[in-house]
Design a protein around this motif. Structure first.
Motif, mmCIF file in Angstrom:
data_model
loop_
_atom_site.group_PDB
_atom_site.id
_atom_site.type_symbol
_atom_site.label_atom_id
_atom_site.label_comp_id
_atom_site.label_asym_id
_atom_site.label_seq_id
_atom_site.Cartn_x
_atom_site.Cartn_y
_atom_site.Cartn_z
ATOM 1 N N ALA A 30 26.662 -12.933 30.150
ATOM 2 C CA ALA A 30 25.388 -12.350 30.560
ATOM 3 C C ALA A 30 25.345 -12.292 32.086
ATOM 4 O O ALA A 30 25.747 -13.246 32.743
ATOM 5 C CB ALA A 30 24.246 -13.197 30.018
ATOM 6 N N VAL A 32 24.172 -12.592 35.949
ATOM 7 C CA VAL A 32 23.351 -13.609 36.601
ATOM 8 C C VAL A 32 22.020 -12.997 37.054
ATOM 9 O O VAL A 32 21.907 -11.791 37.249
ATOM 10 C CB VAL A 32 24.072 -14.249 37.809
ATOM 11 C CG1 VAL A 32 25.290 -15.033 37.351
ATOM 12 C CG2 VAL A 32 24.450 -13.192 38.836
ATOM 13 N N ILE A 33 21.005 -13.865 37.192
ATOM 14 C CA ILE A 33 19.674 -13.413 37.618
ATOM 15 C C ILE A 33 19.650 -13.376 39.149
ATOM 16 O O ILE A 33 19.915 -14.397 39.784
ATOM 17 C CB ILE A 33 18.585 -14.376 37.104
ATOM 18 C CG1 ILE A 33 18.768 -14.620 35.598
ATOM 19 C CG2 ILE A 33 17.199 -13.844 37.431
ATOM 20 C CD1 ILE A 33 17.924 -15.770 35.060
ATOM 21 N N ARG A 60 15.480 -4.070 28.825
ATOM 22 C CA ARG A 60 16.792 -4.503 28.369
ATOM 23 C C ARG A 60 17.312 -3.455 27.399
ATOM 24 O O ARG A 60 16.527 -2.816 26.700
ATOM 25 C CB ARG A 60 16.668 -5.862 27.670
ATOM 26 C CG ARG A 60 16.154 -6.951 28.604
ATOM 27 C CD ARG A 60 16.078 -8.298 27.937
ATOM 28 N NE ARG A 60 15.124 -8.330 26.833
ATOM 29 C CZ ARG A 60 14.937 -9.377 26.038
ATOM 30 N NH1 ARG A 60 15.650 -10.462 26.222
ATOM 31 N NH2 ARG A 60 14.056 -9.340 25.072
ATOM 32 N N CYS A 70 15.746 -16.820 28.005
ATOM 33 C CA CYS A 70 16.601 -16.155 29.001
ATOM 34 C C CYS A 70 17.677 -17.082 29.578
ATOM 35 O O CYS A 70 18.838 -16.700 29.698
ATOM 36 C CB CYS A 70 15.768 -15.606 30.149
ATOM 37 S SG CYS A 70 14.273 -14.726 29.634
ATOM 38 N N CYS A 73 21.316 -18.046 28.266
ATOM 39 C CA CYS A 73 22.475 -17.164 28.484
ATOM 40 C C CYS A 73 22.631 -16.775 29.948
ATOM 41 O O CYS A 73 23.727 -16.735 30.464
ATOM 42 C CB CYS A 73 22.342 -15.899 27.650
ATOM 43 S SG CYS A 73 22.254 -16.211 25.879
ATOM 44 N N HIS A 74 21.508 -16.444 30.626
ATOM 45 C CA HIS A 74 21.582 -16.009 32.022
ATOM 46 C C HIS A 74 21.459 -17.203 32.954
ATOM 47 O O HIS A 74 20.560 -18.019 32.779
ATOM 48 C CB HIS A 74 20.449 -15.021 32.340
ATOM 49 C CG HIS A 74 20.544 -13.752 31.560
ATOM 50 N ND1 HIS A 74 21.334 -12.695 31.949
ATOM 51 C CD2 HIS A 74 19.962 -13.364 30.398
ATOM 52 C CE1 HIS A 74 21.220 -11.704 31.071
ATOM 53 N NE2 HIS A 74 20.405 -12.086 30.112
ATOM 54 N N ARG A 75 22.330 -17.274 33.951
ATOM 55 C CA ARG A 75 22.232 -18.296 34.993
ATOM 56 C C ARG A 75 21.664 -17.644 36.240
ATOM 57 O O ARG A 75 21.837 -16.454 36.461
ATOM 58 C CB ARG A 75 23.623 -18.870 35.311
ATOM 59 C CG ARG A 75 24.272 -19.531 34.113
ATOM 60 C CD ARG A 75 23.735 -20.952 33.903
ATOM 61 N NE ARG A 75 24.195 -21.495 32.635
ATOM 62 C CZ ARG A 75 23.390 -21.785 31.598
ATOM 63 N NH1 ARG A 75 22.099 -21.584 31.683
ATOM 64 N NH2 ARG A 75 23.871 -22.280 30.497
#
Ligand code: HEC
Ligand code: HEC
Length: 78
Positions: A30, A32-33, A60, A70, A73-75
């Protein structure tokens, strides 16, 4: 020792290489933020979905997992 037996380790090794190659070519983590102001200020997950929900300005994709957790999965971008 028969020929088939001598070749067995080679076959196991080849199968292992095939499995690793398939995983490497199909796995995509996923994204990254980003740490911009919009993202840092957003409350999870409601704030995120204001923009990334179906009616938001960056929805999305249809094939995105439906989970709302969120951060599982997303770092955050380091
Ligand atoms: C104010 C609107 C807004 C909010 C709130 C927001 N985002 Fe975003 N987000 C965007 C936009 C627009 C982009 C694409 C442009 C960019 O990279 O900045 C983006 C990009 C992303 C990306 C990267 C996508 C890629 O392809 O690299 C991720 C992951 C993401 N957001 C997750 C989140 C999460 C998790 C939250 C909640 C903490 C959140 N966003 C809150 C607007 C928002
Ligand atoms: C089960 C894991 C998982 C969860 C939970 C998850 N995502 Fe994702 N997300 C992904 C994956 C994997 C991708 C990359 C999809 C792709 O490249 O096809 C992605 C992609 C994205 C993108 C980029 C879309 C694009 O057009 O490139 C955004 C934005 C995003 N997710 C936001 C969120 C938000 C907001 C939440 C929480 C409400 C969330 N995600 C929860 C796995 C997840």
């Amino acid at each position: 020792m028969s020929t088939a037996r001598r070749r067995l380790p080679l076959l196991v090794l080849a199968a292992g290489i095939v499995v690793v190659a398939v995983v490497m070519f199909t796995y995509h983590p996923a994204p990254v933020i980003p740490r911009d102001r919009d993202h840092v200020a957003a409350g999870l997950p409601e704030g995120c979905l204001l923009c990334h929900g179906p009616a938001g300005r960056a929805p999305r994709p249809d094939d995105h997992p439906i989970s709302q957790a969120c951060l599982s999965c997303h770092r955050w971008k380091p």
